[in-house]
Design a protein around this motif. Structure first.
Motif, PDB file in Angstrom:
ATOM      1  N   ALA A 137       0.830  -1.207   0.000  1.00 53.50           N
ATOM      2  CA  ALA A 137       0.000   0.000   0.000  1.00 53.50           C
ATOM      3  C   ALA A 137       0.865   1.258   0.000  1.00 53.50           C
ATOM      4  O   ALA A 137       0.513   2.258  -0.633  1.00 53.50           O
ATOM      5  CB  ALA A 137      -0.928  -0.012   1.215  1.00 53.50           C
ATOM      6  N   SER A 138       2.020   1.196   0.673  1.00 57.44           N
ATOM      7  CA  SER A 138       2.889   2.379   0.714  1.00 57.44           C
ATOM      8  C   SER A 138       3.435   2.721  -0.665  1.00 57.44           C
ATOM      9  O   SER A 138       3.648   3.889  -0.977  1.00 57.44           O
ATOM     10  CB  SER A 138       4.026   2.193   1.720  1.00 57.44           C
TER      11      SER A 138
ATOM     12  N   VAL B 199       1.096   8.173  -5.458  1.00 55.20           N
ATOM     13  CA  VAL B 199       0.093   9.240  -5.388  1.00 55.20           C
ATOM     14  C   VAL B 199       0.745  10.527  -4.887  1.00 55.20           C
ATOM     15  O   VAL B 199       0.509  11.608  -5.434  1.00 55.20           O
ATOM     16  CB  VAL B 199      -1.086   8.824  -4.467  1.00 55.20           C
ATOM     17  N   SER B 200       1.587  10.415  -3.861  1.00 58.58           N
ATOM     18  CA  SER B 200       2.270  11.590  -3.320  1.00 58.58           C
ATOM     19  C   SER B 200       3.164  12.249  -4.354  1.00 58.58           C
ATOM     20  O   SER B 200       3.161  13.471  -4.508  1.00 58.58           O
ATOM     21  CB  SER B 200       3.100  11.195  -2.094  1.00 58.58           C
ATOM     22  N   ALA B 201       3.940  11.443  -5.056  1.00 56.54           N
ATOM     23  CA  ALA B 201       4.860  11.982  -6.064  1.00 56.54           C
ATOM     24  C   ALA B 201       4.091  12.677  -7.189  1.00 56.54           C
ATOM     25  O   ALA B 201       4.479  13.775  -7.619  1.00 56.54           O
ATOM     26  CB  ALA B 201       5.741  10.865  -6.623  1.00 56.54           C
ATOM     27  N   ARG B 202       3.002  12.079  -7.638  1.00 49.37           N
ATOM     28  CA  ARG B 202       2.197  12.710  -8.703  1.00 49.37           C
ATOM     29  C   ARG B 202       1.569  14.010  -8.217  1.00 49.37           C
ATOM     30  O   ARG B 202       1.555  15.013  -8.949  1.00 49.37           O
ATOM     31  CB  ARG B 202       1.114  11.749  -9.188  1.00 49.37           C
TER      32      ARG B 202
ATOM     33  N   ARG C  22      -4.575  17.850  -3.487  1.00 51.02           N
ATOM     34  CA  ARG C  22      -4.464  16.970  -4.662  1.00 51.02           C
ATOM     35  C   ARG C  22      -4.341  15.511  -4.237  1.00 51.02           C
ATOM     36  O   ARG C  22      -4.957  14.624  -4.809  1.00 51.02           O
ATOM     37  CB  ARG C  22      -3.260  17.355  -5.504  1.00 51.02           C
ATOM     38  N   ARG C  23      -3.514  15.274  -3.232  1.00 53.13           N
ATOM     39  CA  ARG C  23      -3.305  13.914  -2.739  1.00 53.13           C
ATOM     40  C   ARG C  23      -4.597  13.356  -2.155  1.00 53.13           C
ATOM     41  O   ARG C  23      -4.956  12.211  -2.392  1.00 53.13           O
ATOM     42  CB  ARG C  23      -2.203  13.898  -1.681  1.00 53.13           C
ATOM     43  N   ARG C  24      -5.307  14.173  -1.395  1.00 50.17           N
ATOM     44  CA  ARG C  24      -6.563  13.740  -0.790  1.00 50.17           C
ATOM     45  C   ARG C  24      -7.579  13.357  -1.870  1.00 50.17           C
ATOM     46  O   ARG C  24      -8.284  12.349  -1.744  1.00 50.17           O
ATOM     47  CB  ARG C  24      -7.122  14.841   0.100  1.00 50.17           C
ATOM     48  N   ALA C  25      -7.655  14.144  -2.933  1.00 50.01           N
ATOM     49  CA  ALA C  25      -8.589  13.843  -4.025  1.00 50.01           C
ATOM     50  C   ALA C  25      -8.220  12.517  -4.693  1.00 50.01           C
ATOM     51  O   ALA C  25      -9.100  11.687  -4.980  1.00 50.01           O
ATOM     52  CB  ALA C  25      -8.592  14.981  -5.043  1.00 50.01           C
TER      53      ALA C  25
ATOM     54  N   LYS D 175     -10.491   8.934  -4.616  1.00 47.32           N
ATOM     55  CA  LYS D 175     -10.924   8.156  -5.788  1.00 47.32           C
ATOM     56  C   LYS D 175     -10.594   6.674  -5.608  1.00 47.32           C
ATOM     57  O   LYS D 175     -11.384   5.802  -5.976  1.00 47.32           O
ATOM     58  CB  LYS D 175     -10.270   8.694  -7.059  1.00 47.32           C
ATOM     59  N   ILE D 176      -9.426   6.402  -5.058  1.00 47.51           N
ATOM     60  CA  ILE D 176      -9.028   5.009  -4.824  1.00 47.51           C
ATOM     61  C   ILE D 176      -9.931   4.369  -3.774  1.00 47.51           C
ATOM     62  O   ILE D 176     -10.440   3.262  -3.972  1.00 47.51           O
ATOM     63  CB  ILE D 176      -7.542   4.930  -4.403  1.00 47.51           C
ATOM     64  N   VAL D 177     -10.158   5.068  -2.669  1.00 45.39           N
ATOM     65  CA  VAL D 177     -10.998   4.540  -1.595  1.00 45.39           C
ATOM     66  C   VAL D 177     -12.424   4.302  -2.103  1.00 45.39           C
ATOM     67  O   VAL D 177     -13.051   3.288  -1.772  1.00 45.39           O
ATOM     68  CB  VAL D 177     -10.976   5.478  -0.365  1.00 45.39           C
ATOM     69  N   ALA D 178     -12.925   5.195  -2.936  1.00 42.60           N
ATOM     70  CA  ALA D 178     -14.280   5.040  -3.468  1.00 42.60           C
ATOM     71  C   ALA D 178     -14.412   3.785  -4.329  1.00 42.60           C
ATOM     72  O   ALA D 178     -15.507   3.217  -4.434  1.00 42.60           O
ATOM     73  CB  ALA D 178     -14.665   6.278  -4.277  1.00 42.60           C
TER      74      ALA D 178
END
Length: 160
Positions: free
Chosen positions: A21-22, A28-31, A116-119, A123-126
């Motif tokens: 998961a990390s 996601v963080s890098a993007r 941005r990271r939260r969004a 999407k992944i969690v959804a």
């Protein structure tokens, strides 16, 4: 991909799952970082996040929290001072020490990248099955508390 039910004491299997998961979270963080502030590195952003969540601090304390050498922190701070994201000030308590603190620009960057990271994470969690999501909050909260990471809420991001 196969999912298995892992017992609470199966440290190796849980460690593998968190490690996997990390990788996703680092991507996601890098993007998110590259899309918002392309000249900032992940370690530099991590420093901004630490200063944002914990406030002004001495370089030695910052190095300890980031688990890097003080000379590394000094170089990182120098770069971030030139970008206007952090500032060095005399410690109001002693006046002999210098503390590093986040500037308004640094705070703006932390908020923007985190949004941005939260969004992206949202999407992944959804896309996760609802029954798989139920225990995720408790498990991740316990994981971050064990790692000493302060909790982030939407209020911290200036959304409320």
């Amino acid at each position: 991909m196969t999912r298995s039910k892992v017992g609470a004491n199966d440290v190796d299997a849980l460690t593998d799952a968190v490690l996997t998961a990390s990788r996703l979270l680092v991507a996601v963080s890098a993007r998110s970082l590259a899309a918002f502030e392309e000249t900032l590195t992940l370690p530099q952003f991590r420093m901004l996040v630490v200063l944002d969540s914990r406030g002004a601090m001495k370089l030695s304390s910052l190095a300890e929290l980031l688990d890097v050498n003080p000379s590394t922190v000094t170089r990182m701070v120098e770069r971030l001072v030139t970008t206007g994201m952090v500032a060095r000030q005399p410690n109001p308590a002693t006046r002999r020490e210098i503390v590093t603190e986040l500037t308004n620009e640094g705070r703006r960057v932390v908020r923007g990248v985190t949004r941005r990271r939260r969004a992206a994470i949202g999407k992944i969690v959804a896309r996760m099955p609802e029954d798989e999501r139920r225990g995720l909050v408790d498990a991740l909260t316990a994981f971050t508390e064990a790692g000493g990471e302060p909790t982030v809420t939407t209020a911290d991001l200036g959304w409320i």
